[in-house]
Motif scaffolding. Structure first.
Motif, PDB file in Angstrom:
ATOM      1  N   GLY A 143    -108.658  18.210  15.965  1.00  0.00           N
ATOM      2  CA  GLY A 143    -107.373  18.713  16.439  1.00  0.00           C
ATOM      3  C   GLY A 143    -107.339  19.094  17.897  1.00  0.00           C
ATOM      4  N   ASN A 151    -104.502  24.720  17.621  1.00  0.00           N
ATOM      5  CA  ASN A 151    -104.566  26.138  17.964  1.00  0.00           C
ATOM      6  C   ASN A 151    -105.309  26.946  16.903  1.00  0.00           C
ATOM      7  OD1 ASN A 151    -103.355  26.535  20.546  1.00  0.00           O
ATOM      8  ND2 ASN A 151    -101.377  26.017  19.656  1.00  0.00           N
ATOM      9  N   THR A 169     -97.453  30.168  13.237  1.00  0.00           N
ATOM     10  CA  THR A 169     -96.782  29.270  14.179  1.00  0.00           C
ATOM     11  C   THR A 169     -97.743  28.293  14.843  1.00  0.00           C
ATOM     12  OG1 THR A 169     -97.067  30.722  16.118  1.00  0.00           O
ATOM     13  CG2 THR A 169     -95.165  31.145  14.683  1.00  0.00           C
ATOM     14  N   TYR A 170     -99.037  28.433  14.579  1.00  0.00           N
ATOM     15  CA  TYR A 170    -100.026  27.624  15.288  1.00  0.00           C
ATOM     16  C   TYR A 170    -100.129  26.210  14.728  1.00  0.00           C
ATOM     17  CZ  TYR A 170    -101.928  31.743  17.682  1.00  0.00           C
ATOM     18  OH  TYR A 170    -102.102  32.839  18.476  1.00  0.00           O
ATOM     19  N   SER A 171    -100.360  25.275  15.633  1.00  0.00           N
ATOM     20  CA  SER A 171    -100.708  23.905  15.251  1.00  0.00           C
ATOM     21  C   SER A 171    -102.153  23.874  14.773  1.00  0.00           C
ATOM     22  CB  SER A 171    -100.554  22.976  16.455  1.00  0.00           C
ATOM     23  OG  SER A 171    -101.491  23.334  17.473  1.00  0.00           O
ATOM     24  N   LYS A 172    -102.565  22.720  14.258  1.00  0.00           N
ATOM     25  CA  LYS A 172    -103.958  22.579  13.817  1.00  0.00           C
ATOM     26  C   LYS A 172    -104.919  22.833  14.973  1.00  0.00           C
ATOM     27  CE  LYS A 172    -107.266  19.230  11.954  1.00  0.00           C
ATOM     28  NZ  LYS A 172    -107.971  20.247  11.162  1.00  0.00           N
TER      29      LYS A 172
END
Length: 316
Positions: free
Chosen positions: A164, A139, A134-137
């Motif tokens: 990021g 995170n 579920t993490y963005s780049k």
């Protein structure tokens, strides 16, 4: 910076070919103990290839690479016992939580300092209970940085590590780089973000097409380029054109802008004082200007050489 004379990282005439493509063409790199060393170059310059060789993930075609005096290809475990690595494009195990990923990565080096781990999670505003998928780049990048900084290392290999991150998190990253170097660690920071390097690094190596084109402290490298002046004066253009060391002159009414060679700064300042000025700003050259000058001059030289070769072939 607290350094000794023995390099933590040393490469000599390092070459790496992929078929007919040359990623490294004789790279010489020396990183001293206790310094933050900027490794500059655009994408494709050979930075990541160098780091993979230093990590023992890739064997050089020729030349030598040493980490703590050890060949990372033939003795990877001994060479990397005290090395932390953060790539620029982090891929995590999708079904693990962020906290589990941090523990797994830190566990490869003996496990995290729990107090430091909690501090880093809080400062990076990281949610460790979520699944990694579920993490963005940003995170994903935070997870790798927390794992790297949560256990002390003697050497940090950072390949575009702040990719990021927003400006607030980038400031947290810089703070922890300073923390580990104040404890005696060494950092090799590979980046094309010149403002980041300018804020952090003691020395810089500029790499182009797999070779180092310049290396030194920021002060030393700034001497290779020019200072930008912006002045308000009634001095006439024909007078300015006679001044020594002036380049890229532009005039907009009473506002005059130009570059001046480092060797002629005293002469230029005296000339400005004699001409009469009502306002002046002088900006030291940034790393971005230095970087573009290197690549611009190199590219222009190559283009000129190709043109001359083409003309010769047409004559023949």
């Amino acid at each position: 910076m607290n350094t000794d004379s023995t390099p933590v990282i040393h490469t000599s005439d390092l070459v790496k070919n992929f078929g007919r493509t040359s990623a490294l063409a004789g790279l010489d790199l020396s990183v001293l103990q206790g310094e933050v060393h900027g490794f500059l170059g655009p994408n494709g310059a050979g930075k990541s290839t160098t780091l993979r060789i230093l990590l023992g993930l890739m064997r050089p075609t020729s030349g030598t690479a040493r980490v703590f005096g050890i060949d990372p290809w033939s003795e990877p475990v001994r060479a990397h016992r005290d090395v932390a690595y953060v790539p620029g494009d982090v891929t995590l195990w999708p079904n693990l939580t962020g906290g589990e990923v941090i523990d797994l990565l830190a566990g490869l080096r003996g496990g995290a300092d729990e107090n430091l781990r909690r501090e880093l999670i809080d400062e990076f505003d990281f949610e460790p209970r979520k699944k990694a998928r579920t993490y963005s780049k940003g995170n994903r990048q935070k997870a790798a940085l927390i794992a790297a900084f949560s256990r002390p290392a003697r050497l940090y290999l950072l390949d575009e590590p702040s990719s990021g991150l927003d400006p607030v998190m980038d400031a947290v990253f810089r703070r922890h780089v300073r923390r580990v170097t104040s404890d005696g660690a060494t950092v090799l920071l590979s980046s094309h973000i010149l403002s980041e390097v300018e804020k952090l690094c003691d020395r810089v190596t500029i790499i182009r097409s797999g070779v180092a084109v310049e290396s030194g402290t920021l002060a030393e490298l700034r001497h290779l380029t020019r200072t930008r002046f912006r002045v308000t004066s009634a001095v006439k253009p024909e007078v300015l054109s006679t001044w020594r060391g002036i380049h890229d002159l532009s005039i907009d009414g009473a506002t005059i802008e130009f570059d001046a060679d480092a060797a002629d700064l005293g002469y230029v300042l005296n000339a400005l004082a004699t001409a009469g000025i009502t306002a002046i700003t002088a900006a030291p050259p940034s790393l971005e200007e230095l970087f573009m000058r290197h690549y611009g001059l190199q590219a222009a030289g190559q283009a000129s050489h190709k043109s001359q070769q083409s003309q010769k072939s047409q004559v023949l």
